[in-house]
Design an enzyme around this catalytic site. Structure first.
Site, mmCIF file in Angstrom:
data_model
loop_
_atom_site.group_PDB
_atom_site.id
_atom_site.type_symbol
_atom_site.label_atom_id
_atom_site.label_comp_id
_atom_site.label_asym_id
_atom_site.label_seq_id
_atom_site.Cartn_x
_atom_site.Cartn_y
_atom_site.Cartn_z
ATOM 1 N N ASP A 28 30.313 26.046 70.031
ATOM 2 C CA ASP A 28 31.074 27.038 70.784
ATOM 3 C C ASP A 28 31.390 28.235 69.896
ATOM 4 O OD1 ASP A 28 32.655 27.758 73.212
ATOM 5 O OD2 ASP A 28 34.250 27.851 71.723
ATOM 6 N N TYR A 70 34.580 36.039 67.274
ATOM 7 C CA TYR A 70 34.887 35.172 66.117
ATOM 8 C C TYR A 70 34.200 35.666 64.839
ATOM 9 C CZ TYR A 70 36.302 31.660 69.655
ATOM 10 O OH TYR A 70 36.878 31.004 70.701
ATOM 11 N N LYS A 125 30.653 34.123 73.763
ATOM 12 C CA LYS A 125 31.591 34.748 74.717
ATOM 13 C C LYS A 125 31.605 36.262 74.527
ATOM 14 C CE LYS A 125 34.521 30.708 73.949
ATOM 15 N NZ LYS A 125 34.524 30.466 72.498
ATOM 16 N N HIS A 156 35.277 35.969 77.883
ATOM 17 C CA HIS A 156 36.271 35.343 76.997
ATOM 18 C C HIS A 156 37.686 35.376 77.593
ATOM 19 C CE1 HIS A 156 36.811 34.534 72.413
ATOM 20 N NE2 HIS A 156 37.699 33.857 73.103
HETATM 21 P P1 NAP Z 1 41.577 22.356 67.738
HETATM 22 O O1 NAP Z 1 40.117 22.041 67.794
HETATM 23 O O2 NAP Z 1 42.478 21.697 68.693
HETATM 24 O O3 NAP Z 1 42.131 22.114 66.297
HETATM 25 C C1 NAP Z 1 41.487 22.612 65.143
HETATM 26 C C2 NAP Z 1 42.313 22.238 63.927
HETATM 27 O O4 NAP Z 1 42.455 20.822 63.875
HETATM 28 C C3 NAP Z 1 41.682 22.640 62.618
HETATM 29 O O5 NAP Z 1 42.727 23.132 61.800
HETATM 30 C C4 NAP Z 1 41.096 21.343 62.054
HETATM 31 O O6 NAP Z 1 41.132 21.368 60.652
HETATM 32 C C5 NAP Z 1 42.038 20.312 62.613
HETATM 33 N N1 NAP Z 1 41.419 19.010 62.898
HETATM 34 C C6 NAP Z 1 40.202 18.776 63.461
HETATM 35 N N2 NAP Z 1 39.964 17.455 63.595
HETATM 36 C C7 NAP Z 1 41.068 16.831 63.109
HETATM 37 C C8 NAP Z 1 41.437 15.473 62.971
HETATM 38 N N3 NAP Z 1 40.610 14.489 63.351
HETATM 39 N N4 NAP Z 1 42.647 15.198 62.424
HETATM 40 C C9 NAP Z 1 43.498 16.200 62.032
HETATM 41 N N5 NAP Z 1 43.200 17.510 62.146
HETATM 42 C C10 NAP Z 1 41.996 17.826 62.672
HETATM 43 O O7 NAP Z 1 41.863 23.933 67.917
HETATM 44 P P2 NAP Z 1 41.064 25.290 68.037
HETATM 45 O O8 NAP Z 1 40.227 25.567 66.850
HETATM 46 O O9 NAP Z 1 42.082 26.246 68.463
HETATM 47 O O10 NAP Z 1 40.090 25.043 69.285
HETATM 48 C C11 NAP Z 1 38.802 24.534 69.160
HETATM 49 C C12 NAP Z 1 37.761 25.562 69.560
HETATM 50 O O11 NAP Z 1 37.994 26.028 70.887
HETATM 51 C C13 NAP Z 1 37.778 26.842 68.721
HETATM 52 O O12 NAP Z 1 37.239 26.646 67.453
HETATM 53 C C14 NAP Z 1 37.001 27.762 69.629
HETATM 54 O O13 NAP Z 1 35.624 27.506 69.512
HETATM 55 C C15 NAP Z 1 37.526 27.362 71.005
HETATM 56 N N6 NAP Z 1 38.644 28.222 71.476
HETATM 57 C C16 NAP Z 1 38.424 29.030 72.550
HETATM 58 C C17 NAP Z 1 39.432 29.850 73.032
HETATM 59 C C18 NAP Z 1 39.168 30.729 74.213
HETATM 60 O O14 NAP Z 1 39.954 31.652 74.458
HETATM 61 N N7 NAP Z 1 38.134 30.480 74.976
HETATM 62 C C19 NAP Z 1 40.709 29.843 72.433
HETATM 63 C C20 NAP Z 1 40.926 28.976 71.352
HETATM 64 C C21 NAP Z 1 39.890 28.177 70.888
HETATM 65 P P3 NAP Z 1 39.814 20.977 59.743
HETATM 66 O O15 NAP Z 1 38.750 21.978 60.090
HETATM 67 O O16 NAP Z 1 40.341 21.102 58.376
HETATM 68 O O17 NAP Z 1 39.450 19.566 60.116
#
Ligand code: NAP
Length: 315
Positions: A54, A59, A89, A122
């Site tokens: 994704d 980004y 996006k 997005h």
């Molecule tokens: P997330 O995936 O909920 O959380 C990411 C965080 O969790 C990172 O700091 C990661 O650190 C940590 N993590 C991952 N696996 C873990 C585990 N098993 N135990 C403990 N910590 C863990 O949050 P997000 O990055 O906000 O969302 C994921 C993806 O969604 C984004 O990367 C993006 O691609 C997409 N997104 C889209 C939108 C939109 O508007 N469409 C908005 C926000 C996000 P480490 O890397 O150190 O493991």
């Protein structure tokens, strides 16, 4: 490290060629504190069995994702690009009918790909064309011609530049508007869904309309960004202990059992592997009772400064 399972797939019905998407993808939204580069993380993820990535123009990772894919092909980790599902996006500066095709072509060039699997709007906001600014300054916002933008996206799918088109951060009201004129319905609505923001109403609407929901921030941004409603939740700690799993695994298993797709970001080898280990056990009825007690609150309230009152249509 445990062997990687094959991630189950789901069919995008409005896509060209009935494209399949692995239910779990790797998020690539950058974190300033990350010591691992996006290129290395994506390459490691492909080694571990991730097939869905994704990305987004905003980004700034499309080049790195593309380099990782090229390297994976060179190393023989995958035999063809077709084995991967790549999402990108459109940023709000490109939400203008005449800018959609050039923006998509730019993403493809940066990613070194001939087609995307999915391109998403997005945010349901348009600003003046120009550089990516985050947060978005509300004084840059102009009227959003959703019909014109969607027609251009449909054209992109017909040209074969993307297999599917979709929305992100769309409320039910905005999806209804989109569905009222779409000749190709949105394949996906990517929105925040996690145990602290379960989005039952929106999910039920999407299910009824055949729109696949992809959950972002499935861990509510994980443990590395400070305390949060799910990773520090006592109910979830208890469930994790009972199952001999981590809280992250409970969160992801719940999303999977809801029939959702989700993009979870980890650039850490071990946590990447841990997040894949959710397909051979289940939550119980008793777990669901406890999960229903978790306090609900939207984490990502919007990309603008100040926040917009009507972004979520009070849903
Ligand atoms: P997330 O995936 O909920 O959380 C990411 C965080 O969790 C990172 O700091 C990661 O650190 C940590 N993590 C991952 N696996 C873990 C585990 N098993 N135990 C403990 N910590 C863990 O949050 P997000 O990055 O906000 O969302 C994921 C993806 O969604 C984004 O990367 C993006 O691609 C997409 N997104 C889209 C939108 C939109 O508007 N469409 C908005 C926000 C996000 P480490 O890397 O150190 O493991």
């Amino acid at each position: 490290m445990a062997a990687a399972p094959t991630v189950p797939e789901i069919v995008l019905t409005s896509s060209t060629g009935q494209r399949k998407m692995a239910v779990m993808g790797l998020g690539t939204a950058p974190e300033a504190t990350s010591k691992v580069t996006t290129k290395d993380a994506v390459l490691e993820a492909i080694k571990q069995g991730y097939r869905h990535f994704d990305a987004a123009a905003a980004y700034g990772v499309e080049q790195s994702v593309g380099e990782a894919i090229a390297e994976a092909l060179k190393l023989g980790l995958i035999s063809s690009r077709d084995e991967l599902f790549v999402t990108s996006k459109l940023w709000v500066t490109d939400n203008h009918p005449h800018l959609i095709l050039p923006a998509l072509k730019k993403s493809l060039r940066t990613l070194q790909l001939e087609y995307l699997d999915l391109i998403l709007i997005h945010w349901p906001i348009t600003t003046k064309p120009g550089e990516v600014k985050y947060p978005i300054d509300v004084s840059d916002i102009v009227e959003f011609d959703l019909k014109g933008v969607w027609t251009s996206l449909e054209e992109c799918q017909k040209l074969g530049l993307t297999k599917a088109i979709g929305a992100s951060n769309f409320s039910i009201k905005k999806l209804e508007k989109l569905l009222s004129f779409a000749t190709i319905p949105p394949a996906v609505n990517q929105v925040e869904v996690n145990l602290g923001w379960q989005q039952e109403k929106l999910r039920a609407f999407c299910k009824e309309k055949g729109i696949i929901v992809t959950a972002f921030s499935p861990l509510r941004k994980g443990a590395s960004r400070g305390a949060n409603l799910v990773m520090d939740n006592d109910i979830l700690k208890e469930l994790a202990d009972t199952h001999g799993k981590t809280i992250a695994q409970i969160c992801l298993r719940w999303l999977y059992e809801q029939g959702l797709t989700f993009v979870v970001k980890s650039y850490d080898k071990e946590r990447m592997n841990q997040n894949l280990q959710i397909f051979d056990w289940s939550l119980t009825e008793d777990d669901y009772k406890k999960i229903s007690e978790i306090h609900q609150d939207r984490l990502i309230k919007g990309p603008t400064k100040p926040l917009l009152d009507d972004l979520w249509d009070e849903e």
